[in-house]
Design a protein around this motif. Structure first.
Motif, PDB file in Angstrom:
ATOM      1  N   LEU A  66       0.934  -1.253  -0.082  1.00  0.00           N
ATOM      2  CA  LEU A  66      -0.035  -0.045  -0.003  1.00  0.00           C
ATOM      3  C   LEU A  66       0.947   1.114   0.065  1.00  0.00           C
ATOM      4  O   LEU A  66       1.495   1.610   1.057  1.00  0.00           O
ATOM      5  CB  LEU A  66      -0.951  -0.047   1.274  1.00  0.00           C
ATOM      6  N   PRO A  67       0.982   1.774  -1.149  1.00  0.00           N
ATOM      7  CA  PRO A  67       1.803   3.240  -1.037  1.00  0.00           C
ATOM      8  C   PRO A  67       1.066   4.260  -0.288  1.00  0.00           C
ATOM      9  O   PRO A  67      -0.098   4.269  -0.538  1.00  0.00           O
ATOM     10  CB  PRO A  67       1.880   3.393  -2.533  1.00  0.00           C
ATOM     11  N   ILE A  68       1.768   5.096   0.650  1.00  0.00           N
ATOM     12  CA  ILE A  68       1.151   5.782   1.238  1.00  0.00           C
ATOM     13  C   ILE A  68       1.897   7.307   1.050  1.00  0.00           C
ATOM     14  O   ILE A  68       3.094   7.128   0.551  1.00  0.00           O
ATOM     15  CB  ILE A  68       1.104   5.771   2.645  1.00  0.00           C
ATOM     16  N   GLY A  69       1.240   8.406   1.114  1.00  0.00           N
ATOM     17  CA  GLY A  69       1.839   9.528   0.982  1.00  0.00           C
ATOM     18  C   GLY A  69       2.606  10.120   2.150  1.00  0.00           C
ATOM     19  O   GLY A  69       2.668   9.685   3.141  1.00  0.00           O
ATOM     20  N   GLN A  70       3.134  11.301   1.981  1.00  0.00           N
ATOM     21  CA  GLN A  70       4.024  11.894   2.954  1.00  0.00           C
ATOM     22  C   GLN A  70       3.262  12.389   4.113  1.00  0.00           C
ATOM     23  O   GLN A  70       3.862  12.137   5.196  1.00  0.00           O
ATOM     24  CB  GLN A  70       4.652  13.232   2.258  1.00  0.00           C
ATOM     25  N   THR A  71       1.925  12.744   3.899  1.00  0.00           N
ATOM     26  CA  THR A  71       1.281  13.105   5.325  1.00  0.00           C
ATOM     27  C   THR A  71       0.885  11.879   6.181  1.00  0.00           C
ATOM     28  O   THR A  71       1.093  11.844   7.314  1.00  0.00           O
ATOM     29  CB  THR A  71      -0.054  13.772   4.887  1.00  0.00           C
ATOM     30  N   ALA A  72       0.544  10.796   5.373  1.00  0.00           N
ATOM     31  CA  ALA A  72       0.425   9.420   6.250  1.00  0.00           C
ATOM     32  C   ALA A  72       1.651   9.080   6.736  1.00  0.00           C
ATOM     33  O   ALA A  72       1.492   8.596   7.873  1.00  0.00           O
ATOM     34  CB  ALA A  72      -0.311   8.537   5.123  1.00  0.00           C
ATOM     35  N   ALA A  73       2.651   9.064   6.236  1.00  0.00           N
ATOM     36  CA  ALA A  73       3.871   8.553   6.468  1.00  0.00           C
ATOM     37  C   ALA A  73       4.547   9.568   7.901  1.00  0.00           C
ATOM     38  O   ALA A  73       4.905   8.927   8.952  1.00  0.00           O
ATOM     39  CB  ALA A  73       5.082   8.565   5.804  1.00  0.00           C
ATOM     40  N   GLN A  74       4.056  10.856   7.819  1.00  0.00           N
ATOM     41  CA  GLN A  74       4.429  11.440   9.012  1.00  0.00           C
ATOM     42  C   GLN A  74       3.573  11.200  10.118  1.00  0.00           C
ATOM     43  O   GLN A  74       3.839  11.348  11.206  1.00  0.00           O
ATOM     44  CB  GLN A  74       4.188  13.123   8.615  1.00  0.00           C
ATOM     45  N   ALA A  75       2.377  10.758   9.759  1.00  0.00           N
ATOM     46  CA  ALA A  75       1.262  10.505  10.849  1.00  0.00           C
ATOM     47  C   ALA A  75       1.666   9.158  11.579  1.00  0.00           C
ATOM     48  O   ALA A  75       1.624   9.164  12.958  1.00  0.00           O
ATOM     49  CB  ALA A  75      -0.199  10.592  10.384  1.00  0.00           C
ATOM     50  N   VAL A  76       2.310   8.323  10.785  1.00  0.00           N
ATOM     51  CA  VAL A  76       2.766   7.051  11.273  1.00  0.00           C
ATOM     52  C   VAL A  76       3.999   7.257  12.223  1.00  0.00           C
ATOM     53  O   VAL A  76       4.216   6.876  13.319  1.00  0.00           O
ATOM     54  CB  VAL A  76       3.272   6.098  10.326  1.00  0.00           C
ATOM     55  N   HIS A  77       4.753   8.171  11.666  1.00  0.00           N
ATOM     56  CA  HIS A  77       6.272   8.465  12.392  1.00  0.00           C
ATOM     57  C   HIS A  77       5.677   9.184  13.728  1.00  0.00           C
ATOM     58  O   HIS A  77       6.118   8.851  14.937  1.00  0.00           O
ATOM     59  CB  HIS A  77       6.962   9.571  11.839  1.00  0.00           C
ATOM     60  N   ILE A  78       4.901  10.362  13.818  1.00  0.00           N
ATOM     61  CA  ILE A  78       4.255  10.901  15.042  1.00  0.00           C
ATOM     62  C   ILE A  78       3.537   9.859  15.972  1.00  0.00           C
ATOM     63  O   ILE A  78       3.778   9.947  17.181  1.00  0.00           O
ATOM     64  CB  ILE A  78       3.260  11.968  14.630  1.00  0.00           C
ATOM     65  N   ALA A  79       2.702   9.280  15.367  1.00  0.00           N
ATOM     66  CA  ALA A  79       1.844   7.987  16.367  1.00  0.00           C
ATOM     67  C   ALA A  79       3.096   7.132  16.912  1.00  0.00           C
ATOM     68  O   ALA A  79       2.977   6.749  17.983  1.00  0.00           O
ATOM     69  CB  ALA A  79       1.132   7.378  15.251  1.00  0.00           C
ATOM     70  N   THR A  80       3.840   6.837  16.286  1.00  0.00           N
ATOM     71  CA  THR A  80       4.898   6.043  16.879  1.00  0.00           C
ATOM     72  C   THR A  80       5.771   6.640  17.925  1.00  0.00           C
ATOM     73  O   THR A  80       5.871   6.140  19.159  1.00  0.00           O
ATOM     74  CB  THR A  80       5.861   5.430  15.816  1.00  0.00           C
ATOM     75  N   GLY A  81       6.311   7.892  17.702  1.00  0.00           N
ATOM     76  CA  GLY A  81       6.944   8.623  18.655  1.00  0.00           C
ATOM     77  C   GLY A  81       6.190   9.266  19.845  1.00  0.00           C
ATOM     78  O   GLY A  81       6.849   9.326  20.902  1.00  0.00           O
TER      79      GLY A  81
END
Length: 158
Positions: free
Chosen positions: A63-78
């Motif tokens: 599933l390709p995700i965009g920059q905004t979704a990738a940033q959301a994953v990073h923030i949720a993880t951190g």
């Protein structure tokens, strides 16, 4: 330690939850400053956790995700996942905030570049070059800020 004691220690009240969120946000900001301002001088470019998230979703889930979704994953993880793991583990055994923070940093670093990076199609430990060391330093800074920030915030909120 009984199961009842462990359950009691693992509960998050409002003060504890607030302290953990404050520490997590501060830690993620520290990571971002390191990744975008310090690492580039060291390795020639910023650390890119969103690129890792995008690769993971594309290579593992398809599933390709965009920059905004990738940033959301990073923030949720951190802000949620890593601090929650820190809180739960240190309720059973704490070695003091400095050791706890350093261990959190090392564990999150290994998870990111020892497990997630290879699953994403990147080399194990990013090929063991300068980026690996920069990522280690950034994750240890993150871990120390989570642990130290949580300790300070919890005391100040009491």
């Amino acid at each position: 330690m009984s199961i009842a004691t462990v359950t009691q220690n693992a509960r998050i009240d409002v003060r504890t939850g607030t302290a953990l969120v404050i520490a997590a946000v501060a830690a993620l900001l520290a990571w971002e400053i390191f990744a975008r301002a310090i690492a580039p001088a060291w390795i020639g470019g910023p650390l890119q956790p969103t690129g890792l998230a995008k690769s993971l979703f594309a290579n593992v889930i398809g599933l390709p995700i965009g920059q905004t979704a990738a940033q959301a994953v990073h923030i949720a993880t951190g802000v949620i996942a890593y601090p929650a793991a820190y809180f739960l583990v240190t309720r059973f055994k704490s070695l003091g905030w400095i050791a706890d923070g350093a261990i959190l940093g090392i564990v999150t670093w290994f998870f990111a570049i020892g497990i997630v990076a290879p699953a994403s199609g990147l080399p194990f430990l990013l090929g063991m070059g300068a980026m690996m060391w920069a990522a280690l330093v950034g994750h240890v800074v993150y871990g120390l800020v989570v642990a130290g920030g949580f300790t300070v915030a919890r005391k100040r909120l009491s």
